[in-house]
Design a protein around this motif. Structure first.
Motif, short mmCIF file in Angstrom:
data_model
loop_
_atom_site.label_atom_id
_atom_site.label_comp_id
_atom_site.label_asym_id
_atom_site.label_seq_id
_atom_site.Cartn_x
_atom_site.Cartn_y
_atom_site.Cartn_z
N LYS A 116 -8.81 113.45 118.13
CA LYS A 116 -9.12 112.47 119.18
C LYS A 116 -10.55 111.96 119.07
O LYS A 116 -10.91 110.95 119.66
CB LYS A 116 -8.96 113.12 120.56
CG LYS A 116 -7.56 113.21 121.06
CD LYS A 116 -7.58 113.74 122.48
CE LYS A 116 -6.34 113.30 123.22
NZ LYS A 116 -6.37 113.70 124.61
N GLU A 167 -16.89 112.28 121.55
CA GLU A 167 -15.68 112.87 122.12
C GLU A 167 -15.28 112.06 123.35
O GLU A 167 -16.05 111.94 124.30
CB GLU A 167 -15.95 114.32 122.51
CG GLU A 167 -14.72 115.09 122.89
CD GLU A 167 -15.03 116.56 123.10
OE1 GLU A 167 -14.42 117.15 124.01
OE2 GLU A 167 -15.87 117.11 122.38
N PRO A 188 -13.66 110.98 126.93
CA PRO A 188 -13.26 111.71 128.14
C PRO A 188 -11.75 111.68 128.34
O PRO A 188 -11.03 110.96 127.63
CB PRO A 188 -13.98 110.97 129.27
CG PRO A 188 -14.50 109.72 128.69
CD PRO A 188 -14.43 109.81 127.21
N ASP A 189 -11.25 112.45 129.30
CA ASP A 189 -9.81 112.49 129.58
C ASP A 189 -9.31 111.11 129.98
O ASP A 189 -9.96 110.40 130.75
CB ASP A 189 -9.51 113.49 130.70
CG ASP A 189 -9.79 114.92 130.28
OD1 ASP A 189 -9.79 115.18 129.07
OD2 ASP A 189 -10.00 115.77 131.18
N GLY A 190 -8.15 110.73 129.49
CA GLY A 190 -7.54 109.46 129.85
C GLY A 190 -8.01 108.29 129.01
O GLY A 190 -7.61 107.16 129.26
N GLN A 235 -8.34 106.57 125.18
CA GLN A 235 -7.88 106.61 123.80
C GLN A 235 -8.80 105.72 122.96
O GLN A 235 -9.20 104.63 123.39
CB GLN A 235 -6.44 106.09 123.65
CG GLN A 235 -5.40 106.95 124.34
CD GLN A 235 -5.29 106.69 125.83
OE1 GLN A 235 -5.44 105.57 126.27
NE2 GLN A 235 -5.05 107.74 126.59
N GLY A 268 -7.92 102.54 128.22
CA GLY A 268 -7.66 103.49 129.30
C GLY A 268 -7.28 102.75 130.56
O GLY A 268 -7.24 101.51 130.59
N THR A 302 -17.62 104.61 128.22
CA THR A 302 -17.37 105.18 126.89
C THR A 302 -17.78 104.18 125.82
O THR A 302 -18.41 104.55 124.83
CB THR A 302 -15.89 105.56 126.75
OG1 THR A 302 -15.54 106.45 127.82
CG2 THR A 302 -15.63 106.24 125.43
#
Length: 179
Positions: free
Chosen positions: A101, A116, A118-120, A122, A135, A144
């Motif tokens: 990822k 890296e 964060p959650d949610g 791509q 996202g 991001t």
């Protein structure tokens, strides 16, 4: 009264919205978002649209009125269509690649830089020079993309670096030669 805040937010057919006090939860085909809004506004659902109203007439209420309406509208847009930011890498030998990822950037430093998500969120890479951040939360997608761009912002003399797609970087003239 805020011009943006007065506009109703239409609710698409596939979206469910739950309002519990100041807590707004939006569920849609792409996922679920949740946000707690300030006490300066009231949120009401009338049929197939949401209305955001000011509680009092003051400067802070007017500011929060438009902001709250936009935040809810972005939540609805995110769970139906999602958001994306595109970045472009320019420079000789500069490239990006995915490792699981994580995004690995080779942008002129002695070691590759690992980002890296964060959650949610791509991240996709096209042609080793185009990075796509997608996202459902507009704020997280933008942050991001800004973090990736901050690894090597565009440089003004040669234009090398990471920029948003379509971003115009003003170039400076280099040193004038000796006579």
């Amino acid at each position: 009264m805020s011009r943006i805040g007065k506009l109703p937010i239409p609710i698409p057919k596939k979206v469910q919205i739950t309002i519990a006090g100041q807590q707004v939860t939006v569920k849609g085909p792409k996922g679920e978002l949740q946000r707690t809004l300030t006490d300066y506004v009231d949120i009401e659902q009338e049929g197939e649209e949401i209305l955001v109203k000011q509680r009092r007439e003051s400067r802070i209420c007017r500011q929060q009125h438009g902001l709250s309406r936009t935040l809810i509208a972005n939540m609805v847009e995110g769970v139906t269509n999602g958001f994306e930011r595109r970045l472009q890498i320019q420079g000789v030998g500069y490239r990006a690649q995915l490792q699981g990822k994580n995004l690995i950037l080779n942008v002129g430093y002695s070691n590759p830089v690992q980002v890296e998500p964060p959650d949610g969120i791509q991240i996709q890479v096209e042609n080793n020079t185009n990075v796509i951040v997608t996202g459902i939360n507009k704020e997280v997608v933008g942050n991001t993309a800004a973090q990736i761009r901050a690894v090597r912002p565009p440089e003004v003399y040669k234009g090398k670096g990471i920029r948003y797609l379509g971003e115009n970087v003003r170039r400076k003239a280099g040193k004038a030669g000796k006579k």
